[in-house]
Every structure is written in structure tokens, then in C-alpha cells.
Design an enzyme around this catalytic site. Structure first.
Site, PDB file in Angstrom:
ATOM      1  N   HIS A 213      -1.417   0.303  -9.911  1.00 37.56           N
ATOM      2  CA  HIS A 213      -1.950  -0.727  -8.997  1.00 37.56           C
ATOM      3  C   HIS A 213      -2.492  -1.944  -9.772  1.00 37.56           C
ATOM      4  CE1 HIS A 213      -3.709  -1.295  -4.722  1.00 37.56           C
ATOM      5  NE2 HIS A 213      -3.417  -2.463  -5.281  1.00 37.56           N
TER       6      HIS A 213
ATOM      7  N   ARG B 156       0.849  -1.187   0.000  1.00 34.32           N
ATOM      8  CA  ARG B 156       0.000   0.000   0.000  1.00 34.32           C
ATOM      9  C   ARG B 156       0.882   1.232   0.000  1.00 34.32           C
ATOM     10  NH1 ARG B 156      -3.131  -3.035  -1.472  1.00 34.32           N
ATOM     11  NH2 ARG B 156      -5.086  -3.715  -0.552  1.00 34.32           N
TER      12      ARG B 156
ATOM     13  N   GLU C 257      -4.652   7.211  -4.974  1.00 37.45           N
ATOM     14  CA  GLU C 257      -4.841   6.508  -6.253  1.00 37.45           C
ATOM     15  C   GLU C 257      -6.191   6.879  -6.847  1.00 37.45           C
ATOM     16  OE1 GLU C 257      -4.242   2.326  -5.590  1.00 37.45           O
ATOM     17  OE2 GLU C 257      -2.210   2.619  -4.864  1.00 37.45           O
TER      18      GLU C 257
HETATM   19  C1  8YV Z   1      -6.471  -5.438  -5.751  1.00 37.62           C
HETATM   20  C2  8YV Z   1      -4.718  -5.440  -4.052  1.00 37.62           C
HETATM   21  O1  8YV Z   1      -6.963  -6.639  -6.108  1.00 37.62           O
HETATM   22  O2  8YV Z   1      -5.623  -7.499  -3.433  1.00 37.62           O
HETATM   23  C3  8YV Z   1      -5.220  -6.420  -3.061  1.00 37.62           C
HETATM   24  O3  8YV Z   1      -5.197  -6.087  -1.851  1.00 37.62           O
HETATM   25  O4  8YV Z   1      -4.115  -4.498  -3.726  1.00 37.62           O
HETATM   26  C4  8YV Z   1      -5.001  -5.621  -5.498  1.00 37.62           C
HETATM   27  O5  8YV Z   1      -4.617  -6.874  -5.877  1.00 37.62           O
HETATM   28  C5  8YV Z   1      -6.827  -4.479  -6.815  1.00 37.62           C
HETATM   29  O6  8YV Z   1      -6.402  -3.247  -6.488  1.00 37.62           O
HETATM   30  C6  8YV Z   1      -8.333  -4.442  -7.034  1.00 37.62           C
HETATM   31  O7  8YV Z   1      -9.053  -3.897  -5.931  1.00 37.62           O
END
Ligand code: 8YV
Length: 321
Positions: A287, A239, A268
């Protein structure tokens, strides 16, 4: 009796919904180029029994207050820092996430960033397409080796382990830092546990895979980047808020560290004029850690399985507890 309603906050392929359409009334936000406006979402959840949410949708007290019929919110991510878990518990709304199905894909992307930064792939691509390749020189776009170097993984969960497996395939030494010791990774991958400061100073590649929490918020700050090697490369696939972005910008700009590969940002989508966007030694992605066709389909199918099970009075497959 009317069918239960499930609202999906982004457009997803109809074919994934077909098996369930007889029993569930699916509604979704159809515009691909823009996120669902908050007022639309608040209106839609009023009569929704289920919800498929994305990381950029805040599932907070206000939304839960509107969602008086909601039984389950299935988050299309393994992380769930967009959700007020305590408020959901109080309202007896089940929250699910998508662990496991995205592990290998996200680790692939982490490694892609590592290789792209170490071997200056993006710069090289720009160089050749800008017609700058006029001569060959011994150190033209020379990067750093990956094989037999040391990787430092911060957050040794499922994705951290999958990165460690890849690193071992490259003959790398693996250091890790985690809240608790991971004996399986130590035995099977020869991963060596170390404290955070030592990891920063010993690793050639520092990879953040740590979930966001009050303890990990801005854990990669100016003092962390100072401890890294000048040849060090920082990769973030967890993150954005685990990083102090101003400090990272300074560290990259002044070459205190060599490069960064970033899939995640504090805000984002990140603004085009964000300072990090101006640096050649920062490879930035929107992302896309879990964004392969196969994995996004598996994630969506898992969200749907969780929703169908709960709406049929059963248990969710992957609850956040
Ligand atoms: C999300 C991610 O799937 O799984 C997570 O926590 O950060 C990504 O793989 C993507 O941003 C869709 O919400």
C-alpha cells in the site's frame, strides 16, 4: 490556558511540527515498527482536541465516545473508509482527508504496476539475481506491449483521470466506467464511457481506482475475472475489498488472466502465507500508492493545516462532507 493537544497515530518528522509547536501540544506514537495499540489510542484521544489518523486506525463509535474533546480528525489519505462518518457528524467531529496532493503520485504507482506486470519486471529481476541468466532466447521473459493497447479505468475520479493522461501518452485507448459520465475526460482524453462488463472484456489492462462502498465491495469477483481477456492484466490501487481475493487467486493460478499488480489487500498488512503471495504473476506492494517523499510531506502538511485552522476556530481546507 493550556495548549490544545493533537495526537498523531504514527511517528512523523518533528520538523513538520515546528511551525506550530508554540501553540499546540503534539503527542505521537513513536514506535515505527508497530501500529499504535487500540487501548493506547483510546486513552490518548480522551484529552485530544485534534487527531491525525491513518487508514489502519478505525475512527469508530467507540473511539468517538472516548474522544469527548475532539474537534477534528485529519485522515492521512484521500480515502476515509476507516472512519464512521455518520458517527463523527453526530459527535460534531470534523473529518478531513488529503485529496489532490496525492493524485499524480498515486497514478504514477498505478502505472508502475501496469508496466511491472506487463513487462514482467519483478520476475526478470528475480531471474537475473538468482543467476538464472545463462542464455539469451527470443522469447526470454517476453511480456506484453503497453503502448497502443486498451486500458479500462474503473472509477474516473481525480486519480483515474491522471492515469488516463498517462495512458494517452503511451498511445493507449481509454475506456472508463464510473457512476456518472465524465465529460471533461471524454473531451480532453478521448476517454470512452462503457458499462462494467464491456470494459472487462475489451480492456487489456483493467485498473481499479474506485472508492470502497457497499456497491463496489467485491465488484471484481469470479464472474468479472471470467469476462476479462486471457491476456488481461488487473491492477488494483484502490481498496483490497473491491476484490474477491479468492476469485482473483483462482483466475491468476489457472491463467484465466495473465497477471495482477496489487497495492492493496483485504487485510493489511497481508500475511506472508496469503495465497496471493505465492504467485509469480502477482506483483504485490505494501500500500504505497502515495508514498513519495514529496507527497507524504504534502499530505502531512495538509493534515496539519486542517487541524490548525479548526483549532483556531476556522474552517478546514479539505473537509469530508
Ligand atoms: C494512503 C490511500 O495515503 O489516500 C489513500 O486513500 O490509500 C493511501 O494513499 C496511505 O495508505 C496512508 O494512509
Amino acid at each position: 490556558m493550556s495548549k490544545p493537544k493533537v495526537y498523531i497515530t504514527r511517528k512523523i518528522p518533528d520538523k513538520l511540527l515546528h511551525p506550530y509547536m508554540n501553540d499546540i501540544d503534539f503527542r505521537m506514537w513513536e514506535k515505527e515498527g508497530e501500529p499504535v495499540p487500540r487501548d493506547v489510542l483510546l486513552e490518548e484521544v480522551k484529552d485530544a482536541d485534534g487527531l491525525i489518523s491513518m487508514l489502519s486506525d478505525a475512527i469508530d463509535q467507540e473511539l468517538l465516545n472516548h474522544a469527548t474533546r475532539l474537534k477534528i480528525s485529519a485522515n492521512l489519505a484521500v480515502g476515509f473508509d476507516n472512519i464512521d462518518i455518520e458517527a463523527a457528524k453526530e459527535k460534531e467531529v470534523i473529518i478531513t482527508n488529503t485529496p489532490d496532493v496525492l493524485t499524480e503520485t498515486t497514478a504514477d504507482l498505478g502505472f508502475a504496476l501496469l508496466m511491472a506486470t506487463a513487462r514482467r519486471i519483478v520476475e526478470a529481476n528475480k531471474y537475473i539475481k538468482n543467476d538464472q541468466w545463462k542464455n539469451w532466447a527470443p522469447y526470454l521473459l517476453a511480456g506484453s506491449d503497453i503502448h497502443h493497447k486498451t486500458i479500462g479505468i474503473v472509477g474516473m475520479g481525480r486519480i483515474g483521470e491522471a492515469i488516463a493522461r498517462r495512458a494517452r501518452g503511451f498511445g493507449m485507448s481509454v475506456l472508463y466506467h464510473n457512476r456518472s459520465r465524465k465529460h471533461k475526460a471524454e473531451e480532453e482524453l478521448q476517454a470512452v464511457y462503457t458499462d462494467f462488463d464491456n470494459l472487462l472484456s475489451e480492456a487489456d489492462f483493467v485498473v481499479s481506482v474506485v472508492p470502497l462502498s457497499s456497491e463496489t465491495h467485491k465488484m471484481f469477483d469470479a464472474s468479472a475475472f471470467k469476462k476479462m481477456k486471457a491476456t488481461g492484466i488487473f491492477i488494483n490501487i484502490s481498496r483490497g475489498a473491491t476484490v474477491d481475493e479468492e476469485a482473483l487467486f483462482e483466475a491468476l493460478k489457472t491463467k484465466q488472466i495473465t497477471a495482477a499488480g496489487l497495492d492493496v489487500f483485504v487485510e493489511e498488512p497481508i500475511r506472508k502465507d496469503h495465497p496471493l503471495m505465492t504467485l509469480d504473476n502477482a506483483v504485490c506492494l505494501p500500500h504505497i500508492g502515495s508514498a513519495s517523499e514529496e507527497t507524504r510531506t504534502a499530505m502531512l502538511e495538509l493534515c496539519l493545516e486542517n487541524i490548525v485552522s479548526v483549532l483556531n476556530g476556522g474552517k478546514p481546507k479539505t473537509p469530508v462532507e
